[in-house]
Scaffold this active site. Structure first.
Site, PDB file in Angstrom:
ATOM      1  N   ASP A  75       0.744  -1.152  -0.147  1.00  0.00           N
ATOM      2  CA  ASP A  75       0.055  -0.002   0.045  1.00  0.00           C
ATOM      3  C   ASP A  75       1.095   1.309  -0.020  1.00  0.00           C
ATOM      4  OD1 ASP A  75      -2.104   1.897  -0.023  1.00  0.00           O
ATOM      5  OD2 ASP A  75      -2.621   1.290   2.086  1.00  0.00           O
TER       6      ASP A  75
ATOM      7  N   ASP B 122      -2.267   6.697  -5.682  1.00  0.00           N
ATOM      8  CA  ASP B 122      -2.452   5.788  -4.671  1.00  0.00           C
ATOM      9  C   ASP B 122      -2.756   4.463  -5.082  1.00  0.00           C
ATOM     10  OD1 ASP B 122      -2.828   4.646  -2.106  1.00  0.00           O
ATOM     11  OD2 ASP B 122      -4.792   5.002  -2.103  1.00  0.00           O
TER      12      ASP B 122
END
Length: 496
Positions: free
Chosen positions: A178, A376
């Site tokens: 992540d 992201d």
């Protein structure tokens, strides 16, 4: 830890097959570049295929102790690879149909975006940590915290998984990756409350390299939420839907297959964990903060190419590799209020070759730390400030009057009934950068199926928050390179 380049590749498996992704350094005036063909029948077929996928990952009985050689990052192998899997492949098909699967994905995505915005709001508002009440869990209670704490901050849950070794001797685990996270963590024995994962729970007592961190260590003090107990550091990471992980903060050896390992990586050993992480043992943070794996190994760059989550195809995550020569490059920068996120310099967007009437300030960070747009890999659907989203949607609708519209779906308000079509031509959506550079998206990255009956929706969503986010649906099929040394992000087509 490292000055010398090392490249680390991680194979990823995700969703629908890749569509051609064309980049241009100048916004072309050629008519063909203003529209693209969406393979409707192929997209629908894959919504059926993903429901038949069975978990193909290693079962707990397959976990083995691995003999690894300890290295500093400067002596890691120049090239090595690990498998990376999508969320659905870790626990098999558990949804009755694709509509239910999409609703589940979008609910997780909304929780993640809420968490990102909460983290940013706390940072830019100047909220004093001592004014916040810590979350009560089975491991930590508010009275346990002898240092200031925040509650409700988050780095997000993520959707992509890699296989790494933890401890000495090394045992392998599936871990979320992540870019919106900094804290590395995994579930640990003894488990007061742990969710189901594919691998056995990690037992720190079986590792000779496990070492708890003291409360005064820099690693402990860099946590957003920490507590002290008998001079040992305890961590807490909370997520937008109420999910969390709590436990001991320690250093441990992290290994990468047969290519070596890195000692003394700060990692959370979670004894009380709940939420969105079913299947994976924990999370590897690739954010910009000091506790992320990226920062701890002193990577000069990293890149990934994400294939669609419904496929069994694979791609790679690489560290310290050169960007592809045909990349479209833009500046990345940090927000002075929060160092986790990667902000990108975007000047605007276009639909069908028509530049949208979006004030450039929407994509800029102001003096208070509000605004801007981040890249992201853990957020699925791109979020745009309402003014920008409305401009995008209205232009797209104007240019698709020939397509039959239908009612909205979850957070999507612009959907079409394409059940009678095998393919359609749609206006091209593109991000714009300084110097006339543009990043056109393939149609499968912005007009996506939400069921198996032919309903397709524009895969962008409005937000009333100041922060915009480029999500992984829009990044699929693209090699995204974060050049940390030169503060640049690059995008290149068909480099999975």
């Amino acid at each position: 830890m490292a000055d010398k380049f090392f490249i680390f590749s991680i194979f990823a498996a995700f969703a629908l097959s890749l569509s051609p992704f064309v980049f241009s350094r100048e916004l072309s005036l050629d008519t063909d570049s203003h529209s693209s063909v969406l393979d409707v029948s192929g997209s629908i077929r894959k919504t059926l295929d993903v429901l038949s996928h069975k978990s193909s990952v290693s079962k707990p009985s397959d976990q083995r102790d691995e003999k690894t050689t300890s290295f500093s990052p400067t002596s890691l192998a120049s090239s090595f690879s690990l498998e990376l899997h999508p969320r659905e492949l870790l626990h098999g098909g558990s949804h009755k149909d694709y509509r239910a699967l999409m609703l589940s994905r979008l609910a997780r995505d909304s929780a993640r975006v809420k968490a990102i915005n909460t983290k940013l709001q706390l940072a830019v508002s100047g909220t004093d940590k001592s004014d916040l009440v810590p979350m009560d869990t089975e491991i930590l209670h508010p009275q346990d915290f002898s240092t200031p704490v925040t509650s409700g901050t988050s780095q997000g849950s993520g959707e992509y998984f890699l296989r790494v070794g933890i401890g000495r001797p090394s045992k392998t685990f599936y871990m979320v990756i992540d870019t919106g996270s900094d804290v590395n963590w995994l579930q640990c024995k003894p488990c007061d409350d742990c969710y189901q994962q594919v691998d056995p729970i990690f037992d720190p007592a079986s590792s000779s390299s496990f070492s708890r961190l003291g409360c005064q260590t820099p690693q402990c003090r860099n946590l957003d939420v920490f507590a002290c107990r008998n001079d040992s550091c305890l961590y807490q990471v909370s997520y937008g839907d109420g999910s969390y992980t709590v436990g001991d903060f320690a250093t441990e050896t992290v290994s990468f297959g047969n290519s070596g390992s890195v000692d003394k990586v700060a990692i959370g050993c979670g004894h009380d964990n709940e939420g969105l992480f079913v299947g994976a043992a924990g999370l590897i943070g690739l954010g910009g903060g000091p506790l992320s794996l990226t920062s701890q190994i002193k990577a000069s760059s990293f890149s990934y190419c994400l294939v669609n989550r419904d496929s069994v195809d694979s791609s790679t995550l690489e560290f310290n590799s050169a960007k592809p020569s045909d990349s479209v490059t833009a500046p990345i920068f940090k927000n002075s209020k929060v160092d986790t996120f990667y902000y990108v310099g975007i000047t605007g967007m276009s639909v069908g070759g028509e530049k949208l009437a979006i004030p450039p300030s929407i994509f800029e960070v102001d003096g208070s730390g509000k605004g801007g747009i981040i890249v992201d890999c853990g957020t699925a659907v791109t979020r745009l400030q309402t003014q920008a989203y409305n401009a995008l949607r209205d232009t797209f609708v104007k240019l698709t009057k020939d397509l039959p519209s239908t009612s909205g779906f979850a957070l999507f308000d612009t959907c079409y009934n394409l059940s009678s079509r095998t393919s359609v031509r749609v206006p091209t959506v593109a991000f714009l950068f300084d110097g006339g550079k543009s990043l056109p998206l393939p149609p499968s990255n912005y007009l996506i199926p939400v069921d198996s009956a032919g309903t397709f929706c524009l895969a962008f969503a409005p937000t009333t928050a100041s922060l915009s986010i480029i999500g992984n649906v829009q990044q699929q099929g693209t090699r995204v390179t974060y050049d940390l040394a030169n503060s640049q992000v690059s995008f290149s087509s068909r480099k999975c």
